[in-house]
Structure formats: C-alpha cells, structure tokens
Motif scaffolding. Structure first.
Motif, PDB file in Angstrom:
ATOM      1  N   ARG A  59      75.756 -10.104  19.649  1.00 16.80           N
ATOM      2  CA  ARG A  59      74.419  -9.779  20.146  1.00 16.80           C
ATOM      3  C   ARG A  59      74.056  -8.328  19.830  1.00 16.80           C
ATOM      4  O   ARG A  59      72.917  -8.019  19.527  1.00 16.80           O
ATOM      5  N   GLU A  60      75.049  -7.447  19.926  1.00 18.36           N
ATOM      6  CA  GLU A  60      74.803  -6.030  19.638  1.00 18.36           C
ATOM      7  C   GLU A  60      74.320  -5.869  18.193  1.00 18.36           C
ATOM      8  O   GLU A  60      73.349  -5.174  17.927  1.00 18.36           O
ATOM      9  N   PHE A  61      75.016  -6.524  17.288  1.00 21.09           N
ATOM     10  CA  PHE A  61      74.613  -6.431  15.891  1.00 21.09           C
ATOM     11  C   PHE A  61      73.207  -6.999  15.704  1.00 21.09           C
ATOM     12  O   PHE A  61      72.363  -6.405  15.015  1.00 21.09           O
ATOM     13  N   LEU A  62      72.941  -8.114  16.334  1.00 20.53           N
ATOM     14  CA  LEU A  62      71.624  -8.736  16.153  1.00 20.53           C
ATOM     15  C   LEU A  62      70.505  -7.845  16.687  1.00 20.53           C
ATOM     16  O   LEU A  62      69.391  -7.852  16.170  1.00 20.53           O
ATOM     17  N   ARG A  63      70.804  -7.051  17.727  1.00 23.67           N
ATOM     18  CA  ARG A  63      69.784  -6.112  18.218  1.00 23.67           C
ATOM     19  C   ARG A  63      69.444  -5.071  17.157  1.00 23.67           C
ATOM     20  O   ARG A  63      68.330  -4.549  17.131  1.00 23.67           O
ATOM     21  N   SER A  64      70.385  -4.767  16.298  1.00 21.46           N
ATOM     22  CA  SER A  64      70.132  -3.773  15.247  1.00 21.46           C
ATOM     23  C   SER A  64      69.318  -4.366  14.097  1.00 21.46           C
ATOM     24  O   SER A  64      68.840  -3.640  13.232  1.00 21.46           O
ATOM     25  N   ILE A  65      69.157  -5.676  14.093  1.00 23.97           N
ATOM     26  CA  ILE A  65      68.261  -6.321  13.120  1.00 23.97           C
ATOM     27  C   ILE A  65      67.260  -7.202  13.889  1.00 23.97           C
ATOM     28  O   ILE A  65      67.113  -8.395  13.635  1.00 23.97           O
ATOM     29  N   HIS A  80      64.313  -7.514  13.660  1.00 26.54           N
ATOM     30  CA  HIS A  80      63.273  -8.141  12.845  1.00 26.54           C
ATOM     31  C   HIS A  80      63.737  -9.469  12.255  1.00 26.54           C
ATOM     32  O   HIS A  80      62.925 -10.275  11.827  1.00 26.54           O
ATOM     33  N   LEU A  81      65.053  -9.694  12.225  1.00 31.09           N
ATOM     34  CA  LEU A  81      65.569 -10.938  11.645  1.00 31.09           C
ATOM     35  C   LEU A  81      66.194 -11.869  12.682  1.00 31.09           C
ATOM     36  O   LEU A  81      66.353 -13.067  12.434  1.00 31.09           O
ATOM     37  N   ARG A  82      66.500 -11.328  13.865  1.00 30.61           N
ATOM     38  CA  ARG A  82      67.242 -12.168  14.818  1.00 30.61           C
ATOM     39  C   ARG A  82      66.480 -13.404  15.283  1.00 30.61           C
ATOM     40  O   ARG A  82      67.113 -14.386  15.657  1.00 30.61           O
ATOM     41  N   PRO A  83      65.106 -13.401  15.258  1.00 28.96           N
ATOM     42  CA  PRO A  83      64.450 -14.673  15.628  1.00 28.96           C
ATOM     43  C   PRO A  83      64.763 -15.820  14.653  1.00 28.96           C
ATOM     44  O   PRO A  83      64.404 -16.953  14.915  1.00 28.96           O
ATOM     45  N   ARG A  84      65.435 -15.515  13.557  1.00 27.71           N
ATOM     46  CA  ARG A  84      65.829 -16.597  12.634  1.00 27.71           C
ATOM     47  C   ARG A  84      67.134 -17.274  13.053  1.00 27.71           C
ATOM     48  O   ARG A  84      67.596 -18.176  12.367  1.00 27.71           O
ATOM     49  N   THR A  85      67.720 -16.820  14.181  1.00 26.88           N
ATOM     50  CA  THR A  85      68.928 -17.488  14.690  1.00 26.88           C
ATOM     51  C   THR A  85      68.533 -18.522  15.740  1.00 26.88           C
ATOM     52  O   THR A  85      67.451 -18.446  16.327  1.00 26.88           O
ATOM     53  N   ASN A  86      69.442 -19.467  15.997  1.00 24.40           N
ATOM     54  CA  ASN A  86      69.170 -20.488  17.003  1.00 24.40           C
ATOM     55  C   ASN A  86      68.890 -19.874  18.371  1.00 24.40           C
ATOM     56  O   ASN A  86      67.921 -20.226  19.040  1.00 24.40           O
ATOM     57  N   THR A  87      69.765 -18.948  18.778  1.00 24.32           N
ATOM     58  CA  THR A  87      69.627 -18.391  20.126  1.00 24.32           C
ATOM     59  C   THR A  87      68.279 -17.713  20.305  1.00 24.32           C
ATOM     60  O   THR A  87      67.560 -17.966  21.278  1.00 24.32           O
ATOM     61  N   PHE A  88      67.920 -16.849  19.358  1.00 24.48           N
ATOM     62  CA  PHE A  88      66.708 -16.069  19.578  1.00 24.48           C
ATOM     63  C   PHE A  88      65.424 -16.851  19.323  1.00 24.48           C
ATOM     64  O   PHE A  88      64.400 -16.569  19.936  1.00 24.48           O
ATOM     65  N   SER A  89      65.480 -17.845  18.453  1.00 22.53           N
ATOM     66  CA  SER A  89      64.270 -18.660  18.326  1.00 22.53           C
ATOM     67  C   SER A  89      64.088 -19.495  19.593  1.00 22.53           C
ATOM     68  O   SER A  89      62.968 -19.665  20.073  1.00 22.53           O
ATOM     69  N   ALA A  90      65.193 -19.947  20.183  1.00 26.80           N
ATOM     70  CA  ALA A  90      65.077 -20.712  21.430  1.00 26.80           C
ATOM     71  C   ALA A  90      64.566 -19.828  22.567  1.00 26.80           C
ATOM     72  O   ALA A  90      63.701 -20.233  23.345  1.00 26.80           O
ATOM     73  N   VAL A  91      65.097 -18.602  22.662  1.00 19.89           N
ATOM     74  CA  VAL A  91      64.614 -17.684  23.710  1.00 19.89           C
ATOM     75  C   VAL A  91      63.124 -17.418  23.521  1.00 19.89           C
ATOM     76  O   VAL A  91      62.351 -17.406  24.490  1.00 19.89           O
ATOM     77  N   THR A  92      62.711 -17.244  22.275  1.00 23.14           N
ATOM     78  CA  THR A  92      61.299 -16.955  22.005  1.00 23.14           C
ATOM     79  C   THR A  92      60.407 -18.119  22.434  1.00 23.14           C
ATOM     80  O   THR A  92      59.344 -17.915  23.030  1.00 23.14           O
ATOM     81  N   ARG A  93      60.836 -19.330  22.152  1.00 25.21           N
ATOM     82  CA  ARG A  93      60.020 -20.485  22.545  1.00 25.21           C
ATOM     83  C   ARG A  93      59.976 -20.655  24.061  1.00 25.21           C
ATOM     84  O   ARG A  93      58.929 -20.965  24.633  1.00 25.21           O
ATOM     85  N   VAL A  94      61.116 -20.425  24.723  1.00 21.91           N
ATOM     86  CA  VAL A  94      61.122 -20.566  26.188  1.00 21.91           C
ATOM     87  C   VAL A  94      60.311 -19.445  26.831  1.00 21.91           C
ATOM     88  O   VAL A  94      59.565 -19.666  27.788  1.00 21.91           O
ATOM     89  N   ARG A  95      60.440 -18.245  26.293  1.00 28.46           N
ATOM     90  CA  ARG A  95      59.624 -17.132  26.774  1.00 28.46           C
ATOM     91  C   ARG A  95      58.133 -17.460  26.642  1.00 28.46           C
ATOM     92  O   ARG A  95      57.345 -17.236  27.558  1.00 28.46           O
ATOM     93  N   ASN A  96      57.763 -18.018  25.504  1.00 21.02           N
ATOM     94  CA  ASN A  96      56.381 -18.427  25.281  1.00 21.02           C
ATOM     95  C   ASN A  96      55.943 -19.482  26.305  1.00 21.02           C
ATOM     96  O   ASN A  96      54.860 -19.396  26.884  1.00 21.02           O
ATOM     97  N   ALA A  97      56.817 -20.449  26.548  1.00 21.26           N
ATOM     98  CA  ALA A  97      56.475 -21.511  27.500  1.00 21.26           C
ATOM     99  C   ALA A  97      56.318 -20.942  28.907  1.00 21.26           C
ATOM    100  O   ALA A  97      55.415 -21.333  29.655  1.00 21.26           O
ATOM    101  N   LEU A  98      57.185 -20.009  29.282  1.00 17.18           N
ATOM    102  CA  LEU A  98      57.070 -19.386  30.606  1.00 17.18           C
ATOM    103  C   LEU A  98      55.767 -18.605  30.738  1.00 17.18           C
ATOM    104  O   LEU A  98      55.121 -18.624  31.792  1.00 17.18           O
ATOM    105  N   ALA A  99      55.375 -17.930  29.672  1.00 21.42           N
ATOM    106  CA  ALA A  99      54.134 -17.156  29.710  1.00 21.42           C
ATOM    107  C   ALA A  99      52.928 -18.083  29.844  1.00 21.42           C
ATOM    108  O   ALA A  99      52.033 -17.859  30.662  1.00 21.42           O
ATOM    109  N   TYR A 100      52.922 -19.126  29.053  1.00 19.62           N
ATOM    110  CA  TYR A 100      51.774 -20.037  29.100  1.00 19.62           C
ATOM    111  C   TYR A 100      51.725 -20.769  30.445  1.00 19.62           C
ATOM    112  O   TYR A 100      50.650 -20.933  31.045  1.00 19.62           O
ATOM    113  N   ALA A 101      52.885 -21.165  30.942  1.00 16.94           N
ATOM    114  CA  ALA A 101      52.929 -21.833  32.244  1.00 16.94           C
ATOM    115  C   ALA A 101      52.434 -20.892  33.348  1.00 16.94           C
ATOM    116  O   ALA A 101      51.793 -21.325  34.306  1.00 16.94           O
TER     117      ALA A 101
END
Lengths: 549, 549
Positions: free
Chosen positions: B190-196, B198-219
């Motif tokens: 995770r530490e390494f991914l924080r240093s990139i 701009h690219l970490r949303p291309r991983t499973n974990t961060f794309s999933a967090v982004t979608r759930v974050r979006n769903a929480l905001a819209y809800a």
C-alpha cells in the motif's frame, strides 16, 4: 434588550419542550390520520412512543432503542402538489416556521408562515378564540419570529392561494425584535443582504436561489451516476508543480497568530541562509496551493475507471471585483475515456439539457418567481435550451461569420483572437437567436497545453459552449494522448517536463483518447436563475477583501 | 525508450481514430441489435450519422447539430446482471479497457480486460485467425496497455466466470512498456501504491474503493434529498473568527514565489511598524483559514430552510501521522431545524443504515472482494448495521458500565473522562456484541460551546455514534438555541462574543430548537470497505509532508 428577548426566547423554548405542551402521539395520530404518526417528525422524537420492534437483547437491559426517523411536515408537502393543497382541505395539521408578516385586523389576524421548504407561505387565519391568541395581543408574533401552528386546512378566499390554515393553536418558539431585525418588508438591496449573508436565505430571492442551486447539484449527480460516471474527489490542497504559479492561494502553517489571536511577527518565519522562506519546514515540506482545477487529477482516474466526474471547490487568487468572478467557486469536471471531442460536445449538451430540464420540472414555483421578479422570459429561454438542438461550428467559421457581420466590435476580429464576451454574445444572441452554440477547434496559441493538436497543426480539439446572457458556460477539450506531441508542447511552452511526470505516465502506460470539460457551478446557477451577480449564486461568497462568516 | 513507446502509441492512436478503422453506424447497429446504435458510444461520436431531428434553421446554414450523447458499452453492463452475462451469449460487441494479464498459449491467448466499470475482467479468448493477432505476436499486448476488442459472447469453460468473449478483432490503443510499468502482477505494498497515486486506481483494491466511495457519496445525496434536505455549500476559506485558532491552515497571497518558481524572500512580506504581518494587505484584508467545519454556516441555512446538509472538504493542520487522520477530508454535516437530540439520533441512524444498505445492494461484487481480501466478515458486520436496532445510552450509564466491567483500561474510567478508543471499542464490540451504539448527554466540559445544556446543568445534549472497529463515526448535538445560555457559555470559555455576532443573531431572531451531526466521509469509507489506512480511502491523501499529485 437582547437579554429581555433572550429570556422570552428561553421561556418559550422551555415551555415548548416541556411535556405540558407536547402533543401526545396518540392525539397527533388521530388529528392527522392520513399522514400517520410514523412518518412525521414532531418537535421531539421522544414524544412519540418507542417503536414496537424488538430491541436487541443487550439494548433492553442497558440502553434504549433509537427511534425511527420521521420527517417533519413541510409546507411544500401540503401546498406543492398539483391541487395546491386542495386535497388537504378538512385535515388538521401542525406546521412550524418563520413569520413573514402578521396583519392584525379587528376580527381576524393573518399570519404568513414560511418554513423554507418552498416559496409559498402558509396563510394562517386566526381569531381571538384560538389558543395562544394572547401571543398576538402581546406583540410576540412579528416578522422573523418562529412559531408553531396547529390548525385545519380550509379553502382560501384569497386569489393568491387555494388553501389556508384556520388556526386552533399558536405557540411562539423564538421571538424577533421588530426594531432590530434586519430583514424588514421594505425591499433591501442585494449589497446590504450580502452583509447579512447569515440571514439572507430568509428572503424569497435567496431561498429560491438556494433551492434551485440544490436542484442543479442533485441533477448533476443524477446525470453522471445514471450514465455510469464515478464521482472522484480531486484534491483541494496541492503541492504539485503542474498547476503553474500565479493567481493561486498559498496554504501554509509557517505563519500562525498565537492562540490569543496576537499578530504574528515576520521574523518567526523560518528562512534559509539567504533570507528566503524555508519551505522544508512548512506543513507539506514544500510550497502548497489551493487547486485551480481538478482536471489533471481527474484524468488519472478516467484512465482507470473510464468515466469520472469531479464536483468540488476550486480557487483563483485573481484580484477582480466583477459580477462574474469569485475567489472560491465550485467546479464540475467530467472526464471520458475512449472519447473524442464529438463525444465531449455530446456529453456537455446532454448534461446541460438534463439539469435545466430537471430544474424546470422540479422547481416550478421558484422558476416562476425568477420569471416575474428577476429575469422576464427566463423560463422560455431555458425551455429553448432543453428543446432546441445545439449547434456547433469551428472557430474559423465563427471568425468568418463575425468578420462578415461588418459589426463594430471593441476588440477587432481576426483569426487568432481569443473571443471576447461581445463576440460570444453576438453569436449566440444575434446569429443563432438565443440558442446555445458550441465553438470548436481553437488556435492552439490561445488554449492550454494539454489540448489535443488537430491535423492542421494550427488548432486544437477544444470547445466552448456559449449561452445567451452568460457567454461561456462550459469549456472542454479532447486531451493530447500522444506522449511525443505532449512533451513537444510542454517544451514549446517552457514548462518543466519533470513536474508533469505523473501526468505524462498516463500517456506512457496504456494511453487512451479521452476528453472532458469544466463548468463553473455558480455560472450555471446564474444561468438558471437569472441572478445577475455571481456573489448571490453561492451562500457565502469569497472575493477580494471579503471572507466573512 | 519512452520515445519509441510514444511513437507506437501515436501510431496506434492515429490509426484508431482514422476513418479506416471506424465502425460505420449501420454495421454497428446490425452487430448489436439489442443495444441500438443510439444508446452506445463508439470511439468517435462523429462516426455515427447525425440524428434525424430537424436542426435549427440557423444551424443548417452555419453549423452542424451536436450529436446525441451515447454511452460506451461497459463491461459491467454485460457481466453485472443477475445472469452474469449469460443473457448476452451469442451477441457481438465491442469493449475497450486496459489489459490486466495476457497469457499466450500455443493454440489460444487469454486476455483479461478491465475497463473500471466493475471489478470483473472480461476474459477475451483469441486464436491466431483473429484480426490483430500480429499485435499479440509483436508483444504489444502487455499488462497496462489499452486495447479495443470486438468479439462474440460465448459461455465460459472456466469456473471464475459464466461468459467470455471470443475475439474477432483486436486493436492496440496505447502500449505499456512491461519493463517500466509500475503495477506488475506481484502484489505491491500500500505504501508503494501511495507513491503512484495516479496509477493505483488501476488495481483491484483501489478501483473497488473508488466505486464504493462513489456509491456512499451518491447514497448520501439520495438520502438527504429524499428527506427534503437542501445541499448547502459551506465556505472553504474563512476569515471568520468563530473557528478559533490552532490546527488551521492559513490561506494567503502575501507569500508568492515568482513566476519562474524562484523562492520568496521573507523581507517582501508587508509588515506593520513593529515587524508584524500587515494582514490588511492580504487578499481578504485579514487572516484567512481553511475551514475546519461547515456547521456554524450550515446552522444559518437550517434557520431559514429548515433541513440542510453540507458535503464538502474540511481541513486540519494537525501534525499527526496516524492511519486515522488526514489534513484534508470530506465532511457531511446535516442540520435539522425544529429538532432535538432524539431527532438527531434518529436521523443519524437512518442515514447510516440507508447508505450501508445502498452499498450492500449496489456494490455486491466489490463488497465480496473486500470480504475475501480486506476484512473477513465485513458483509455480516454491515448487514448487522442495516438490520439491528441501534442502542442509545447516556454517558453516565456508559461510565457505570465501564466501571462495573472491572476491566483494566489504559485510561482509568471516571465520570468526566473523555471516552477513548479502548472504551468505545469495549462498549460496541464487547457489551453490545458488534451493534452500533449511541452515547448521549456528555459532560459539558469535554464538549463544544454550542451544544445545548441539559437541565442537570452538568451535561449537554451531545451524542456520539460508535461502530465496531472504527469507534466514533458520527458526532452530533442539539444546539444551544437560548441566547442567554449561549452567551454565558462563550463568556465562561473566554471566547470573544463579538466574533460570534452572526451566530448569535440566529438566537436573536426567530430562534428554533435545532440539531445536527458531522461525519467524516473517509471514516465512513473505511467502515464500509475495511480499508485500514485512511490514506487509502481518498484518491489523493494529504498528510504532513505529503501533498503530491
């Protein structure tokens, strides 16, 4: 004076919250059977008996179950329907709000009550036999005071409304001293209302702007969510060098007044040997700014999630005191992957039509208010936006058209000129008769480095959406996805390539054609309400010399 | 190396955008009749013929009509239904995205394609007879590269998915050099991914967090809008003295590196005669800060529109490097007029249950991912939140309960103590077996000045909603609506009454009982995803020493 008023306020509020004045749930239920005790919030949730559902075992021993959330009855629910409330005739109900006016006549008193849920007041008609009439006699029911009214819905004799409330009981919640309350019936200037930004939402104009602003924001989310876009929060503070200097606010902890608020001595700022600021000691270890745009960050997420949008505050430290500029404003910036300029224009058009349609359908009363009092004809203008096809033409054609018009402009027209407001308005208002117009393919010299170069090598795939009255409402472009073109452009413009390492990475690893646009939310509020000064399109405007409240 | 890759990228992109490779609208329509050409976005909107609607008269002479906005076909639309795509079997379609893996076997090549619309990849099966197979042979299809695939949906032999795509054509859009692409199959920290970032949303974990974050905001927006709340944008920059000093970022234009980025000499800061900063020359004419809360501003709007909520960024210049703190985070702060603490608790409970339920229903695949890889049992934990009744108990009872537990705490328990994480977790996790718990009526000494004093004169009508693992998720209170109580409290705390003039005005003019709460949005994201470090719950985290991107 304040003390006396406060004492009254306290007494009233205490009284109101005491069990003596609580309406028992059973009585309420019988008063308004159609509504149902479970759906309505009365002043205290505790006044309604606990729900019957089994509490958790632990709860029954150690705590109480939290009650169900019930909505308070809002005036909009009564008067906002197609029957304007006639379907409520004969029902008993309770409303709460602020007194707009109280006219005491010999036999009857008229109270106009507003709760902010809609523009309409509830006209409350009270005779001396109603409970709480002594409050009228004592002069406690004045403009700005808050009250609770119980009554029966009856058809209204007046021309202004279909129904009114025959008062059975009135309780004053909070008084408002008529000699000091700043919002009197006499119309106040917008300038004065800005100086009481904490009270101006109690006026018709500002409550209507607030509701329409809210509707535009929600419609924005709805449009993008329904189309599969993901909301991304772009950062507010940034130490990224990409944003470029100039017109930015610095964010720092190097200067700090002390906890007593005593002014900070400049000598305490850490410096390097040559007297320069030692940024390494600042909170972020380097200079940090308030963002001017979330676009570059948004692109990183579009290049992973395909379609995203940002909706957040952005900032300009521009010293311009105009009716079109704010130092702090909200921006909407969608970014579409696997998309070109045509997709971008199509998305911007669909978005604008969607949100305008949403407001016309959901804020009818407020829009009629604007149509009457703020901008005559605004509803027709907005209907045109929803119904007319948007036209696009190239910058080169637009210049042609301006030259051929033989019209005298302050800024003479020639190819290469950045279009000014006078040109934009001429095009939308005169040439296209009030239709929104998109101008595309601008000279690259007048546009940003990241816009995609067209094959003519002179223009870029940029577009501006122009609307009557406001001018440019939306600006967008296809982004340069070709690494070598982008690097060449950065060099041409003497921008530091190293600063853009992460932005360039998007072109190094799986680059895709992508496009997006930006929209100043307060400009959209101006466009949809007719409000002339952008300072009146945001609750607490920030401008040079002004960041109060 | 970068140059060579760029040249390829450019060629591929140019190729892709050239008319030769465009799919004519007519052919597309025949390819996927179920979808319809009008609903889908292909790479270029211009490749689809203009809509048949009559363009405006001016438009037909001077410009072209803007095309309809069409959605691109997303993998989620194919695989996200109840049949997991089986209803698409036999259909031809086009998808675009980024290659997760490409396994070349002797007779067949498997490409896992992801477009960010869902966690699932589209498994694409390609044989050497398919168009574009030379790209496989040339090694252009690597992890991170972007491609377009046309193919036919067929049932899958694999256990992992119901369907796959039999490739008829592959086009490489943008290459990704496998020797330098930072996201390789090997799991990155995770530490390494924080240093990139701009690219970490291309991983499973961060794309999933982004979608759930979006769903929480819209809800969040849906919940409040459906309940009649109005979204209010509280200001980000504030010069209001109400916010109090300490742990705030200063916003200033008094320091400015020059346009070449040269460091600023401290001697250029304007000072008064005694060497102190001359704030009158700053942008806002006085010290200005980044807001720490929108609550006080929100109250002004609640006292006009009745029920409002804010949802925007807030800031703390706190030098704490923990997994629970950010310098920049988003807050949700609803404010309810004509409401007391019971209403407040009921609203917080209903809100939390609503958004959690929304995520469980709308982000099933992502939640299963978290349940497997991030926090085992999270789905059960969240189901409990939705289904169990929330329990409330008073602070005094909570202290009793902790004392009686005879458990050794690091911070010994006695009345007056501010509850620590260890106490909060003991209560929710041990005493109430994983149920959320609301603790109410805290000692006034440990709570903010604006909270309403209870009749015991020792406690205030405050509440904290505690959840397992995270501890305090929501904090709220009924506000002191009685002017004299509020003024007395300001004096007790040595706060400058004059600074609060506008806040006190709400109690002078039509004061009403009101209540609200605040919720740190990233804490909610942590709670709903199981992500341990709050820096992974926001796209671009800002912490001491770090504000890159």
């Amino acid at each position: 004076m304040a003390g006396a008023a406060a004492a009254v306020t306290r007494r009233a509020a205490t009284l109101l919250l005491s069990s003596r004045f609580r309406t028992p749930a059973s009585r309420v239920a019988s008063l308004i059977p159609i509504v149902g005790a479970n759906n309505r919030r009365f002043l205290c949730a505790s006044s309604v008996s606990a729900r019957t559902a089994e509490p958790a075992e632990a709860a029954s021993q150690l705590g109480e179950t939290v009650k169900d959330f019930r909505k308070r009855l809002r005036i909009d629910e009564v008067k906002g329907g197609p029957d304007q409330g006639l379907d409520w005739v004969g029902k008993d109900l309770t409303v709460r709000g602020w007194v707009r006016t109280c006219r005491v006549q010999s036999s009857v008193t008229f109270i106009e009550l507003n709760d902010g849920s809609c523009l309409s007041n509830m006209q409350c008609v009270m005779t001396s036999d109603a409970e709480g009439y002594d409050q009228i006699e004592s002069g406690a029911v004045t403009t700005g005071s808050s009250i609770l009214i119980e009554g029966t819905v009856v058809p209204s004799q007046g021309a202004k409304q279909k129904i009114e409330l025959k008062v059975t009981r009135l309780v004053v919640i909070g008084r408002s001293d008529p000699t000091t309350y700043p919002i009197q019936k006499k119309r106040a200037t917008r300038e004065f209302l800005r100086s009481i930004a904490h009270l101006r939402p109690r006026t018709n104009t500002f409550s209507a702007v607030t509701r329409v602003r809210n509707a535009l924001a929600y419609a924005t989310h709805k449009f993008f969510q329904e189309n599969g876009f993901v909301w991304v929060s772009s950062p507010i503070i940034t130490a990224s060098d990409c944003e470029g200097a100039g017109e930015q606010f610095y964010v720092t902890t190097l200067i700090q007044n002390d906890t007593e608020g005593n002014n900070f001595n400049v000598s305490k700022i850490p410096t390097t040997k040559d007297g320069k600021i030692d940024w390494s000691q600042d909170f972020f270890g380097k200079p940090a700014f308030l963002t001017v745009s979330g676009q570059l960050n948004g692109e990183t997420y579009a290049c992973a999630l395909s379609d995203i949008y940002t909706f957040g505050p952005t900032f300009r430290a521009e010293n311009s005191n105009t009716s079109r500029h704010l130092a702090e404003f909200w921006m909407i910036e969608p970014e579409l992957a696997f998309a070109d300029l045509n997709d971008d224009m199509a998305c911007a058009t669909a978005y604008l039509q969607y949100v305008v349609k949403y407001v016309l359908e959901n804020c009818k009363e407020d829009m009629e208010f604007f149509n009457t009092w703020i901008e005559k004809g605004i509803i027709n203008r907005l209907n045109d936006v929803v119904e007319k096809s948007f036209v696009q033409l190239s910058y080169t054609d637009a210049i042609d058209l301006l030259v051929k018009s033989k019209k005298k402009f302050e800024f003479p027209v020639k190819w290469g000129l950045d279009l000014q407001s006078e040109h934009e308005r001429y095009i939308t208002e005169q040439v296209f008769g009030g239709s929104p117009v998109i101008i595309r393919d601008y000279p690259k010299e007048i546009k940003a480095f990241y816009m995609r170069q067209n094959d003519d090598e002179k223009t870029v795939a940029a577009m501006d959406l122009l609307v009557p009255r406001v001018g440019e409402l939306i600006g967008g472009s296809q982004r340069e996805e070709r690494l070598d073109y982008l690097e060449a452009r950065l060099e041409e413009l003497n921008l530091n390539k190293e600063s853009y390492w992460w932005y360039l990475d998007l072109r190094r690893f799986g680059s895709v054609p992508h496009a997006g646009f930006g929209l100043g939310f307060e400009r959209l509020v101006q466009f949809a309400t007719g409000i002339e000064n952008i300072r009146d399109a945001i609750p607490f405007p920030r401008t040079p010399g002004s960041a109060d409240f």
